[in-house]
Enzyme design. Structure first.
Site, short mmCIF file in Angstrom:
data_model
loop_
_atom_site.label_atom_id
_atom_site.label_comp_id
_atom_site.label_asym_id
_atom_site.label_seq_id
_atom_site.Cartn_x
_atom_site.Cartn_y
_atom_site.Cartn_z
N SER A 191 0.83 -1.22 0.00
CA SER A 191 0.00 0.00 0.00
C SER A 191 0.85 1.26 0.00
CB SER A 191 -0.88 0.05 1.25
OG SER A 191 -1.90 -0.85 1.16
N GLY A 227 2.37 0.92 5.80
CA GLY A 227 2.94 1.32 4.50
C GLY A 227 2.91 2.83 4.28
N LYS A 308 -13.06 4.07 -1.05
CA LYS A 308 -13.31 2.74 -1.63
C LYS A 308 -14.64 2.84 -2.37
CE LYS A 308 -9.99 1.71 1.24
NZ LYS A 308 -8.61 1.65 0.81
C1 LIG Z 1 -6.01 -0.92 3.60
S1 LIG Z 1 -5.62 -1.12 5.26
C2 LIG Z 1 -4.45 0.15 5.52
C3 LIG Z 1 -3.09 -0.13 4.96
C4 LIG Z 1 -2.08 0.92 5.33
N1 LIG Z 1 -2.41 2.22 4.76
C5 LIG Z 1 -0.70 0.54 4.90
O1 LIG Z 1 -0.15 1.23 4.04
O2 LIG Z 1 -0.14 -0.43 5.41
C6 LIG Z 1 -7.02 -0.50 6.04
C7 LIG Z 1 -6.87 -0.36 7.54
O3 LIG Z 1 -7.98 0.36 8.03
C8 LIG Z 1 -8.14 -0.05 9.38
N2 LIG Z 1 -9.44 0.41 9.87
C9 LIG Z 1 -10.68 0.02 9.50
N3 LIG Z 1 -11.59 0.71 10.22
C10 LIG Z 1 -10.90 1.54 11.03
C11 LIG Z 1 -11.27 2.51 11.99
N4 LIG Z 1 -12.55 2.76 12.27
N5 LIG Z 1 -10.29 3.19 12.63
C12 LIG Z 1 -9.00 2.96 12.37
N6 LIG Z 1 -8.60 2.05 11.46
C13 LIG Z 1 -9.53 1.36 10.81
C14 LIG Z 1 -7.98 -1.55 9.31
O4 LIG Z 1 -7.64 -2.07 10.59
C15 LIG Z 1 -6.85 -1.69 8.29
O5 LIG Z 1 -5.62 -1.84 8.96
#
Ligand SMILES: C[S@@+](CC[C@H](N)C(=O)[O-])C[C@H]1O[C@@H](n2cnc3c(N)ncnc32)[C@H](O)[C@@H]1O
Length: 367
Positions: A191, A227, A308
């Site tokens: 990511s 990431g 998304k």
């Molecule tokens: C696509 S991943 C993120 C990847 C990250 N940007 C990286 O580069 O490694 C989406 C993240 O959103 C988090 N997430 C989902 N709902 C959330 C919330 N309400 N508050 C904080 N994090 C949340 C999930 O735990 C997940 O780790």
């Protein structure tokens, strides 16, 4: 016969042809060019057939290619050619270049699709003999000239080839409109390339220098495993990473990152930060409300975030989100600079960059 370029060829991510088509039809009408799109699902391209002569050129001149969300690359073309002979492709193309101006380069590209990947080898192989023949015929300058028109050949499938022109100042500088980046081995997730591409795409060189400075403060919402945080920390920004999920150990050991195990929707920073980035996988309506709150309350100066998109009504969803953001900023009497793009490293999502208009003007030396 005078050259007429009435067919606009647009490349996009395979599966996003409908969004690309709807967007170009809408945007073209706003600049006074009317027509209709033709596309097949998963083909990675759209043909926009213009009603007026040279409509494709007018669209390219009147719309900044960077402002299109779903188009990666484009060229103004003659009607697509079919029945390409296998034994003399070079001769066949030469026959169809009547009225073309002298060009500085020739690009032969396939779409970024399953069919396209099978044609890429052929495209690559064809460039040297075609370029030699074009030079001999005077269609191509003796030396590559990146300021002159680019002769563009879009090989979309075995029996459909587009020939046209792309002014290099009005089209993407990257082959297929794709910014290919090397994965930094120390980053905890792939990511990371989304944020890197966003910065490279949305920010000018001047903006990168002014907006990505060591010592700045950042918040990363939905950060796990890190990431995006890695990109911020790699630029020596003190970063608060909010996510209930775990952060990468090596990243945490670097000392630039504080992990808040909490909900990104309720987290409030102690004091305003320079950057807030958000990659939370949640409903776009929820995310845009959160982003609007951060921007209008002045909790951050600059932001990059993802929306998304659902499988259905992706374009409408994007537009609705944009309206919410614009309405929120207007209500707060805030002039903002907004850019959106379906980046190469995005999948079922798009990325937005938002900052105050005055900041954008200042860092880019605009009056
Ligand atoms: C696509 S991943 C993120 C990847 C990250 N940007 C990286 O580069 O490694 C989406 C993240 O959103 C988090 N997430 C989902 N709902 C959330 C919330 N309400 N508050 C904080 N994090 C949340 C999930 O735990 C997940 O780790």
């Amino acid at each position: 016969m005078a050259l007429e370029l009435n067919h606009l060829l647009l490349l996009c991510r395979a599966g996003f042809e409908r969004e690309c088509a709807v967007e170009i039809q809408e945007r073209a009408a706003v600049v006074g060019v009317y027509g209709f799109p033709r596309f097949k699902g998963e083909s990675g391209y759209v043909e926009f057939v213009c009603q007026q002569a040279n409509g494709a050129v007018q669209i390219m001149q009147r719309i900044d290619w960077r402002s299109l969300v779903f188009t990666r690359q484009w060229a103004a073309c003659i009607a697509p050619l079919t029945d390409i002979p296998r034994n003399d492709r070079v001769g066949f193309f030469l026959q169809h270049l009547d009225g073309f101006p002298q060009c500085g380069e020739v690009w032969i590209e396939a779409a970024d699709s399953e069919v396209g990947s099978g044609l890429q080898g052929l495209c690559r192989k064809l460039v040297p003999p075609l370029a030699a023949a074009l030079r001999k015929a005077g269609v191509l300058t003796a030396k590559r000239d990146t300021h002159l028109e680019r002769l563009y050949i879009g090989w979309m499938n075995e029996s459909q080839v587009f020939i046209g022109l792309a002014d290099p100042h009005l089209a993407s500088p990257w082959p297929q409109g794709v910014m290919r980046l090397k994965f930094p081995p120390a980053a905890p997730s792939r990511s990371t390339l989304k944020l890197e591409e966003a910065w490279l795409f949305f920010l000018t060189e001047e903006a990168r220098q002014a907006m990505l400075k060591p010592g700045m403060k950042a918040v990363d919402l939905g950060a796990s495993p890190g990431g995006w945080t890695w990109q911020l920390a790699n630029r020596y920004m003190k970063t608060t990473s909010v996510d209930n999920g775990p952060m990468d150990d090596a990243l945490m050991a670097g000392g630039m990152v504080t992990h808040v195990e909490g909900d990104g929707f309720t987290y409030v920073p102690d004091r305003p930060v320079d950057w807030m980035v958000c990659d939370i996988a949640d409903k776009p309506a929820r995310v845009i409300d959160l982003m609007t709150k951060w921007i209008t309350r002045g909790w951050c100066r600059y932001t990059v975030f993802n929306l998304k998109l659902p499988m259905q009504k992706r374009y409408t969803t994007y537009q609705q989100c944009l309206e919410v953001l614009q309405a929120g900023c207007a209500e707060a009497e805030l002039n903002v600079h907004i850019e959106a793009r379906h980046l190469y490293h995005d999948r079922e999502e798009i990325t937005l960059f938002v900052c105050r208009d005055e900041d954008w003007r200042r860092v880019n030396g605009l009056s």
